[in-house]
Motif scaffolding. Structure first.
Motif, PDB file in Angstrom:
ATOM      1  N   LEU A 190      26.705  54.650  -0.251  1.00 32.37           N
ATOM      2  CA  LEU A 190      27.166  55.880   0.603  1.00 32.37           C
ATOM      3  C   LEU A 190      28.213  56.858  -0.326  1.00 32.37           C
ATOM      4  O   LEU A 190      28.412  57.168  -0.571  1.00 32.37           O
ATOM      5  N   LEU A 191      29.318  55.486  -0.360  1.00 29.62           N
ATOM      6  CA  LEU A 191      30.641  56.091  -1.382  1.00 29.62           C
ATOM      7  C   LEU A 191      29.833  56.792  -3.087  1.00 29.62           C
ATOM      8  O   LEU A 191      30.582  58.063  -2.992  1.00 29.62           O
ATOM      9  N   ARG A 192      29.273  56.304  -2.769  1.00 34.07           N
ATOM     10  CA  ARG A 192      29.200  56.746  -4.537  1.00 34.07           C
ATOM     11  C   ARG A 192      27.949  57.674  -4.488  1.00 34.07           C
ATOM     12  O   ARG A 192      28.386  59.068  -5.318  1.00 34.07           O
ATOM     13  N   ASP A 197      23.487  55.833   5.542  1.00 33.71           N
ATOM     14  CA  ASP A 197      23.384  56.490   5.089  1.00 33.71           C
ATOM     15  C   ASP A 197      23.857  56.675   3.452  1.00 33.71           C
ATOM     16  O   ASP A 197      23.930  56.357   3.001  1.00 33.71           O
ATOM     17  N   VAL A 198      22.402  58.265   3.199  1.00 33.24           N
ATOM     18  CA  VAL A 198      23.535  58.148   1.785  1.00 33.24           C
ATOM     19  C   VAL A 198      22.726  60.015   1.575  1.00 33.24           C
ATOM     20  O   VAL A 198      21.957  59.944   1.994  1.00 33.24           O
ATOM     21  N   ILE A 228      16.606  56.884  -4.939  1.00 33.04           N
ATOM     22  CA  ILE A 228      16.516  56.774  -3.042  1.00 33.04           C
ATOM     23  C   ILE A 228      16.247  58.492  -3.356  1.00 33.04           C
ATOM     24  O   ILE A 228      15.729  59.162  -2.658  1.00 33.04           O
ATOM     25  N   ILE A 229      16.812  59.032  -4.140  1.00 34.46           N
ATOM     26  CA  ILE A 229      16.946  60.781  -4.294  1.00 34.46           C
ATOM     27  C   ILE A 229      15.719  60.979  -4.686  1.00 34.46           C
ATOM     28  O   ILE A 229      14.930  62.161  -3.789  1.00 34.46           O
ATOM     29  N   GLU A 230      15.073  60.830  -5.157  1.00 34.26           N
ATOM     30  CA  GLU A 230      13.619  61.054  -5.735  1.00 34.26           C
ATOM     31  C   GLU A 230      12.522  60.576  -4.330  1.00 34.26           C
ATOM     32  O   GLU A 230      11.901  61.188  -4.273  1.00 34.26           O
ATOM     33  N   ASN A 271      19.065  58.074   6.105  1.00 35.03           N
ATOM     34  CA  ASN A 271      19.193  57.290   6.891  1.00 35.03           C
ATOM     35  C   ASN A 271      17.828  55.954   6.629  1.00 35.03           C
ATOM     36  O   ASN A 271      16.982  56.405   6.308  1.00 35.03           O
ATOM     37  N   ILE A 272      18.669  55.188   5.708  1.00 40.73           N
ATOM     38  CA  ILE A 272      17.492  54.204   4.488  1.00 40.73           C
ATOM     39  C   ILE A 272      17.733  52.687   5.826  1.00 40.73           C
ATOM     40  O   ILE A 272      18.713  52.365   6.178  1.00 40.73           O
ATOM     41  N   LEU A 273      16.840  52.874   6.144  1.00 38.84           N
ATOM     42  CA  LEU A 273      16.208  51.571   7.750  1.00 38.84           C
ATOM     43  C   LEU A 273      15.763  50.388   6.637  1.00 38.84           C
ATOM     44  O   LEU A 273      14.528  50.193   6.737  1.00 38.84           O
TER      45      LEU A 273
END
Length: 258
Positions: free
Chosen positions: A19-21, A84-85, A237-239, A200-202
């Motif tokens: 998340l911070l990245r 979260d991301v 993840i963005i993709e 949000n990554i479950l």
């Protein structure tokens, strides 16, 4: 920037680092705060994250309620949790934020709902999309994520709205905070973006009262993977988020060396 970003984390240093990245180039570090806690086996991983992000304000949880209240110093606050991301950038001079500032009937700026999201991941069912008016919708007319404004994940609130509520309710952890905020702020509208800014990554849960589903990856496995110097790769993840129909999703993590 007149926005405080407040992140809550427990036993998920690896996911917190992701998340911070993802925030690194869009949120000013001096307005970024993390309140965290851990079981003993996760301490070394958090120490590693603290070293990686020296400009972020990390606060070890002690008196959670007081720490949250004292952290909200700017006019606006964005709540996030460690799974979260950020998947797309935004700024405080974007039209959506300007409308939120100008219209007191808007309860919050929702960063996790895209206007095409028609699926409830947690209940595995399709849901109706709101009727939008200039990006706004009357949230009380909808259920599921479209009708859930008082969330501690990916929502921006006004300090003058949220702080008086926090001072009158009791809470000792993030889930209790979210639960006890519900129904306390009676404003009819939410506003959001055409494309979501967060997902949000479950993959796991760290509190027994959180009912979540998805591909299960134990927090301890991620912790042990992270400690030798591996981190979750962000671009995949963005993709994957481009194909989702929900503010929640489950993914197979890919790894990079840091």
């Amino acid at each position: 920037m007149n926005l405080t970003t407040l992140i809550f984390s427990k036993n998920r240093a690896c996911q917190l680092e992701l998340l911070l990245r993802s925030l690194r180039f869009t949120v000013e570090p001096n307005h970024l705060r993390v309140i965290y806690t851990y079981d003993p086996q996760y301490q070394a991983a958090y120490d590693q994250v603290v070293k990686l992000y020296p400009n972020v304000e990390f606060t070890l949880e002690a008196d959670f309620r007081s720490q949250v209240i004292n952290s909200i110093t700017n006019d606006y606050v964005l709540f996030l949790v460690d799974d979260d991301v950020m998947i797309d950038s935004f700024s405080l001079d974007c039209p959506e934020f300007i409308k939120f500032q100008a219209n007191e009937a808007i309860l919050c700026l929702n960063l996790r709902m895209a206007r095409s999201y028609d699926y409830d991941f947690l209940k595995d069912k399709q849901v109706p999309i709101p009727k939008f008016d200039d990006g706004m919708w009357e949230w009380k007319n909808y259920r599921h994520d479209w009708g859930y404004p008082m969330s501690i994940t990916s929502h921006i609130f006004r300090k003058k709205d949220i702080l008086p509520i926090l001072k009158t309710i009791e809470f000792s952890h993030p889930s209790m905070l979210e639960r006890n905020m519900r129904g306390r702020l009676d404003k009819p509208l939410m506003i959001g973006f055409d494309k979501a800014k967060f997902v949000n990554i479950l993959v796991n849960r760290v509190a027994s009262n959180l009912q979540r589903s998805g591909k299960f990856i134990p927090a301890l496995y991620l912790n042990d993977k992270f400690m030798p110097g591996f981190a979750i790769d962000l671009p995949p993840i963005i993709e994957a988020a481009k194909k989702t129909r929900s503010c929640f999703m489950s993914v197979d993590f890919k790894w990079i060396k840091i």
